[in-house]
Motif scaffolding. Structure first.
Motif, short mmCIF file in Angstrom:
data_model
loop_
_atom_site.label_atom_id
_atom_site.label_comp_id
_atom_site.label_asym_id
_atom_site.label_seq_id
_atom_site.Cartn_x
_atom_site.Cartn_y
_atom_site.Cartn_z
N SER A 1 -59.91 14.51 -22.04
CA SER A 1 -59.81 13.59 -23.16
C SER A 1 -59.10 12.33 -22.72
N VAL A 2 -59.46 11.26 -23.38
CA VAL A 2 -58.68 10.03 -23.35
C VAL A 2 -58.65 9.60 -24.80
N ASP A 3 -57.49 9.69 -25.40
CA ASP A 3 -57.35 9.32 -26.80
C ASP A 3 -56.63 7.98 -26.88
N PHE A 4 -57.36 6.96 -27.36
CA PHE A 4 -56.80 5.63 -27.54
C PHE A 4 -56.13 5.59 -28.91
N LEU A 5 -54.82 5.43 -28.92
CA LEU A 5 -54.06 5.52 -30.17
C LEU A 5 -53.64 4.16 -30.73
N HIS A 6 -53.35 3.21 -29.86
CA HIS A 6 -52.94 1.86 -30.27
C HIS A 6 -53.51 0.85 -29.29
N PRO A 7 -53.88 -0.33 -29.77
CA PRO A 7 -54.42 -1.34 -28.85
C PRO A 7 -53.34 -1.85 -27.90
N ILE A 8 -53.79 -2.22 -26.72
CA ILE A 8 -52.91 -2.82 -25.71
C ILE A 8 -53.41 -4.25 -25.54
N ARG A 9 -52.51 -5.21 -25.71
CA ARG A 9 -52.91 -6.62 -25.76
C ARG A 9 -52.36 -7.41 -24.57
N PRO A 10 -52.97 -8.57 -24.31
CA PRO A 10 -52.42 -9.44 -23.26
C PRO A 10 -50.97 -9.77 -23.57
N GLY A 11 -50.15 -9.82 -22.54
CA GLY A 11 -48.73 -10.09 -22.75
C GLY A 11 -47.91 -8.83 -22.89
N HIS A 12 -48.58 -7.70 -23.12
CA HIS A 12 -47.88 -6.41 -23.11
C HIS A 12 -47.75 -5.95 -21.67
N SER A 13 -46.87 -5.00 -21.47
CA SER A 13 -46.93 -4.24 -20.22
C SER A 13 -47.56 -2.90 -20.58
N VAL A 14 -48.17 -2.30 -19.60
CA VAL A 14 -48.74 -0.97 -19.79
C VAL A 14 -48.13 -0.07 -18.73
N CYS A 15 -47.56 1.03 -19.18
CA CYS A 15 -46.88 1.98 -18.31
C CYS A 15 -47.62 3.30 -18.38
N LEU A 16 -48.09 3.77 -17.24
CA LEU A 16 -48.77 5.06 -17.16
C LEU A 16 -47.83 6.04 -16.48
N HIS B 1 -44.45 -4.39 -25.95
CA HIS B 1 -44.44 -5.82 -26.25
C HIS B 1 -43.20 -6.34 -25.55
N LEU B 2 -43.40 -7.11 -24.49
CA LEU B 2 -42.28 -7.48 -23.63
C LEU B 2 -41.27 -8.41 -24.30
N LEU B 3 -41.68 -9.17 -25.30
CA LEU B 3 -40.74 -10.08 -25.96
C LEU B 3 -39.90 -9.37 -27.02
N SER B 4 -40.50 -8.40 -27.73
CA SER B 4 -39.74 -7.71 -28.78
C SER B 4 -39.13 -6.40 -28.29
N GLY B 5 -39.69 -5.85 -27.22
CA GLY B 5 -39.21 -4.57 -26.72
C GLY B 5 -39.84 -3.38 -27.42
N GLU B 6 -40.72 -3.61 -28.40
CA GLU B 6 -41.38 -2.50 -29.10
C GLU B 6 -42.26 -1.73 -28.13
N ARG B 7 -42.13 -0.41 -28.14
CA ARG B 7 -42.91 0.47 -27.27
C ARG B 7 -43.67 1.48 -28.12
N LEU B 8 -44.94 1.69 -27.77
CA LEU B 8 -45.79 2.65 -28.48
C LEU B 8 -46.56 3.50 -27.48
N ILE B 9 -46.80 4.75 -27.86
CA ILE B 9 -47.73 5.57 -27.08
C ILE B 9 -49.12 5.03 -27.41
N ALA B 10 -49.74 4.37 -26.45
CA ALA B 10 -51.04 3.72 -26.68
C ALA B 10 -52.20 4.66 -26.42
N ALA B 11 -52.01 5.63 -25.53
CA ALA B 11 -53.08 6.57 -25.21
C ALA B 11 -52.49 7.80 -24.55
N THR B 12 -53.22 8.89 -24.63
CA THR B 12 -52.88 10.11 -23.90
C THR B 12 -54.16 10.64 -23.27
N SER B 13 -53.98 11.38 -22.19
CA SER B 13 -55.14 11.91 -21.49
C SER B 13 -54.77 13.18 -20.74
N PHE B 14 -55.75 14.10 -20.68
CA PHE B 14 -55.63 15.31 -19.86
C PHE B 14 -56.79 15.32 -18.89
#
Length: 170
Positions: A60-75, A97-110
């Motif tokens: 599975s790859v479950d996309f939970l939240h959009p990832i936008r330009p200007g964000h960082s993405v951490c796997l 979101h690098l300016l606000s510091g808000e972090r979300l689980i954007a996706a999960t995968s097995f």
């Protein structure tokens, strides 16, 4: 065969999301993220068994939240469960979101990987021991995912036997 901890296979990769990484919706291309997921998962699997590996399935790859330009993405990836020669690898994708510091689980995968020797023969892998609450939860629920994986594979084989290999243009 030695036993290893989940943490021994853990790997983390963080990068900027650039405009070239996005689609017409201004979100990260799903295919690009899936490629990154497979790459980091294979590193985690190789760290666990210290042999070559091959991707056996992406459950599975479950996309939970959009990832936008200007964000960082951490796997973050690590082995959660093992069979005789297979390893289940979990990948958690965190958008920040690098300016606000808000972090979300954007996706999960097995994903499932199989260990191979230098002649591409299947070889056994070490068992894995979970330590954190997250690792324990994923380890405890792995048998259920393995059963689903087996069932889905059988259904895929049945479907494949029905499909044709005819050239559609003829």
């Amino acid at each position: 065969m030695t036993v290893k901890y989940c943490r021994e296979s853990r790997c983390v990769r963080t990068s900027h999301v650039m405009p070239s990484d996005t689609n017409n919706h201004q979100t990260m291309f799903g295919g690009k993220l899936m490629s990154n997921i497979d790459d980091i998962a294979s590193i985690a699997a190789m760290r666990h068994c210290r042999t070559q590996v091959v991707t056996a399935s992406t459950d599975s790859v479950d996309f939970l939240h959009p990832i936008r330009p200007g964000h960082s993405v951490c796997l973050e990836a690590y082995v959660t469960h093992t069979g005789k020669s297979s390893m289940e690898v979990f990948v958690k994708v965190i958008a920040e979101h690098l300016l606000s510091g808000e972090r979300l689980i954007a996706a999960t995968s097995f994903l499932t990987f199989v260990a191979l020797d230098e002649n591409r023969n299947i070889v056994p892998v070490p068992a894995v021991i979970p330590e954190t609450d997250e690792e324990k939860k994923l380890h405890e629920t792995a048998a259920f995912r393995a059963q689903q994986r087996k069932q889905r594979r059988e259904e895929s084989k049945k479907l494949a036997s029905f499909l044709t290999t005819n050239k559609p243009w003829e």
